[in-house]
Motif scaffolding. Structure first.
Motif, short mmCIF file in Angstrom:
data_model
loop_
_atom_site.label_atom_id
_atom_site.label_comp_id
_atom_site.label_asym_id
_atom_site.label_seq_id
_atom_site.Cartn_x
_atom_site.Cartn_y
_atom_site.Cartn_z
N ASP A 1 -23.35 -4.19 -26.17
CA ASP A 1 -22.97 -3.05 -25.34
C ASP A 1 -23.73 -1.79 -25.76
OD1 ASP A 1 -21.27 -4.43 -23.67
OD2 ASP A 1 -19.49 -4.04 -24.88
N SER A 2 -24.04 -1.69 -27.07
CA SER A 2 -24.70 -0.46 -27.53
C SER A 2 -26.20 -0.66 -27.80
CB SER A 2 -24.01 0.07 -28.79
OG SER A 2 -24.06 -0.90 -29.80
N MET A 3 -26.61 -1.92 -28.00
CA MET A 3 -28.00 -2.21 -28.34
C MET A 3 -28.54 -3.24 -27.35
SD MET A 3 -28.20 -0.62 -31.43
CE MET A 3 -29.17 -1.38 -32.76
N ARG A 4 -29.86 -3.33 -27.31
CA ARG A 4 -30.49 -4.41 -26.54
C ARG A 4 -31.57 -5.06 -27.41
NH1 ARG A 4 -35.23 -3.90 -24.16
NH2 ARG A 4 -36.38 -2.04 -24.66
N ILE A 5 -31.84 -6.31 -27.17
CA ILE A 5 -32.91 -6.99 -27.89
C ILE A 5 -34.24 -6.53 -27.29
CG2 ILE A 5 -33.96 -9.23 -28.43
CD1 ILE A 5 -31.10 -10.42 -28.15
N SER A 6 -35.08 -5.91 -28.13
CA SER A 6 -36.35 -5.39 -27.61
C SER A 6 -37.53 -6.26 -28.03
CB SER A 6 -36.56 -3.94 -28.06
OG SER A 6 -36.44 -3.85 -29.45
N ARG A 7 -37.28 -7.12 -29.01
CA ARG A 7 -38.33 -8.08 -29.40
C ARG A 7 -37.65 -9.33 -29.94
NH1 ARG A 7 -43.89 -8.46 -31.05
NH2 ARG A 7 -44.11 -9.75 -32.91
N PHE A 8 -38.19 -10.49 -29.55
CA PHE A 8 -37.62 -11.77 -29.97
C PHE A 8 -38.75 -12.71 -30.32
CE2 PHE A 8 -35.95 -16.07 -28.90
CZ PHE A 8 -34.92 -16.11 -29.84
N GLU A 9 -38.67 -13.28 -31.52
CA GLU A 9 -39.66 -14.28 -31.96
C GLU A 9 -38.92 -15.53 -32.36
OE1 GLU A 9 -42.36 -12.87 -35.10
OE2 GLU A 9 -41.50 -10.90 -34.70
N VAL A 10 -39.45 -16.67 -32.01
CA VAL A 10 -38.80 -17.91 -32.41
C VAL A 10 -39.83 -18.99 -32.72
CG1 VAL A 10 -38.42 -18.63 -29.98
CG2 VAL A 10 -36.97 -19.59 -31.80
N ALA A 11 -39.53 -19.76 -33.77
CA ALA A 11 -40.36 -20.92 -34.13
C ALA A 11 -39.47 -22.15 -34.07
CB ALA A 11 -40.94 -20.75 -35.53
N PHE A 12 -39.91 -23.18 -33.35
CA PHE A 12 -39.15 -24.43 -33.26
C PHE A 12 -39.70 -25.39 -34.30
CE2 PHE A 12 -38.80 -22.32 -29.18
CZ PHE A 12 -37.43 -22.37 -28.97
N LYS A 13 -38.81 -25.88 -35.17
CA LYS A 13 -39.22 -26.63 -36.36
C LYS A 13 -38.85 -28.10 -36.31
CE LYS A 13 -40.71 -23.16 -38.94
NZ LYS A 13 -42.15 -23.14 -39.31
N HIS A 14 -37.67 -28.39 -35.76
CA HIS A 14 -37.12 -29.73 -35.90
C HIS A 14 -36.13 -29.95 -34.75
CE1 HIS A 14 -35.59 -33.28 -37.99
NE2 HIS A 14 -34.37 -32.85 -37.68
N LEU B 1 -35.18 -11.10 -34.57
CA LEU B 1 -34.77 -10.25 -33.45
C LEU B 1 -34.88 -8.80 -33.86
CD1 LEU B 1 -32.57 -12.83 -33.74
CD2 LEU B 1 -31.82 -11.86 -31.56
N HIS B 2 -35.33 -7.99 -32.91
CA HIS B 2 -35.32 -6.55 -33.15
C HIS B 2 -34.44 -5.91 -32.06
CE1 HIS B 2 -36.84 -2.77 -34.74
NE2 HIS B 2 -36.78 -2.36 -33.49
N PHE B 3 -33.46 -5.13 -32.51
CA PHE B 3 -32.56 -4.45 -31.58
C PHE B 3 -32.99 -2.99 -31.42
CE2 PHE B 3 -29.95 -7.98 -33.07
CZ PHE B 3 -29.22 -8.33 -31.95
N SER B 4 -32.84 -2.46 -30.21
CA SER B 4 -33.07 -1.04 -29.97
C SER B 4 -31.82 -0.43 -29.35
CB SER B 4 -34.24 -0.83 -29.00
OG SER B 4 -35.43 -1.33 -29.57
N GLU B 5 -31.61 0.85 -29.61
CA GLU B 5 -30.48 1.55 -28.98
C GLU B 5 -30.68 1.54 -27.47
OE1 GLU B 5 -28.00 3.63 -30.48
OE2 GLU B 5 -28.62 3.35 -32.57
N ARG B 6 -29.59 1.50 -26.72
CA ARG B 6 -29.69 1.58 -25.25
C ARG B 6 -29.94 3.01 -24.82
NH1 ARG B 6 -28.52 -2.65 -22.30
NH2 ARG B 6 -27.72 -4.45 -23.40
#
Lengths: 248, 248
Positions: free
Chosen positions: B192-205, B243-248
């Motif tokens: 409600d107060s933040m949004r995800i501004s960057r998302f990185e993911v590595a699939f391993k298994h 994940l990087h969160f930014s203020e809305r």
């Protein structure tokens, strides 16, 4: 005059199917809801028009007869029409055909209520129907199912806390999550040897973020391939379902 | 010659969004994967062609910069192109624009591996690229992200057993379930107060039906609005995200 019947066509991709290479039950139910919503919007009785009257559509009861499980890499057509309407309820039917063979694979019947958005009590559908002549009158062709009663015992139960990804725009738990929880009450092996051939569900109460639900199931003594399943928060059932399994 | 860039357009409906009236992260990731798949099919390097060579595409790494969160009742355009390819990997980029304003809302970079379907070891992409001239060469325009390392501690963790509704056609856990579990590591109030501004993911298994996973998160000491999250079965990480969160 707007079309009395509305049809959408879709291709079931590998990314959308389950381990049995079939359409998951939760996806079938959400496709039914989305088709109903699209038709209501086209008829001018969608959520926007409802909101201007202070009411909203709520799906109350759904019964699905699944003659053939929709399977991967095939095209299907979903058709919907309104059977009837009165002050409080509207019945809407569905028919899904395999686009290649023309065979009817699914028939469904649904009952929608109007809810007053301020009081959360039953609303009045009269204003939105005035001047419309859109009711088709054709029945679903299936047994609409008897009353669904809360479970008084269970063969198996599990607990689940509703998380962020389960919550919709109205801050209630999504229909998809309810149906997936019901699906998950049986092990994968059950679905490898059996398929759901009939599914009935009644939506009773809206669950919210952070609430812990108990999902439970119980086979019917007189017909073990039929079971009742329930999602409840504390002692309040959120939805009650009846499933019938058939051998593959 | 087939198009070097491929674009799909979609309208984000109320039924598809989360409590913040925005596109859920799991839906964004699956839309990225579906767009890549559709383009690969169109180029003739889709799963069918791969299978004839005994190999399969596996998404290994994905980085998304989210300039604006895609929101309800708007039309978006997702464009993808191949940046480069070698024997083992292919890099594919994405750009999502708001169809009305023309603004780029999302940029993403992905790395796909070929896996030999018999040995489950790295496969060879050479045969499918022979004679093709489709590589665009344009970079994603974002920092592709550094290595993602397994968590050595956690601020918070929860346990989840993979159920029937989490399993795909290959009998592995779906990408959607991984991303939803990661999303669910934070409470609704955070979103409600933040949004995800960057998302990185590595699939391993790849995780399987009935396995119990531990989902955990840990904020970075030097930048508390950045966190690492992990889904692991026993001591094996299935996927690691930052994940990087930014203020809305």
């Amino acid at each position: 005059m707007a079309d009395k019947r509305y049809t959408t066509e879709f291709f079931l991709t590998a990314a959308e199917v389950n381990s049995q290479r079939e359409m998951p039950l939760s996806r079938l139910v959400t496709t039914i809801i989305d088709t109903a919503t699209a038709h209501a919007n086209k008829l001018g009785i969608g959520f926007d028009r409802m909101i201007s009257e202070g009411i909203s559509w709520v799906l109350s009861r759904l019964t699905i007869d699944i003659a053939e499980s929709p399977s991967v890499n095939r095209t299907y057509r979903m058709t919907t029409w309104i059977e009837n309407v009165n002050r409080l309820f509207s019945d809407r039917n569905f028919e899904m055909t395999d686009a290649e063979t023309g065979r009817i694979v699914i028939r469904a019947h649904s009952t929608w209520m109007a809810v007053n958005m301020s009081t959360r009590r039953p609303g009045d559908l009269t204003p939105i129907w005035k001047g419309f002549d859109m009711v088709d009158g054709a029945p679903s062709g299936i047994d609409n199912g008897g009353k669904l009663l809360p479970l008084s015992g269970s063969d198996f139960e599990m607990s689940y806390r509703f998380a962020v990804s389960d919550i919709d725009v109205n801050r209630h738990v999504t229909t998809r999550r309810y149906i997936d929880l019901i699906t998950d009450l049986w092990p994968l092996e059950t679905y490898d040897s059996m398929r759901i051939s009939r599914f009935e569900v009644a939506f009773k109460h809206e669950a919210r973020y952070g609430e812990t639900a108990t999902a439970s199931r119980m086979a019917h003594a007189e017909s073990p391939e039929t079971a009742t399943a329930q999602i409840a928060v504390a002692d309040t059932p959120c939805c009650i379902a009846r499933l019938h399994f058939s051998e593959r």
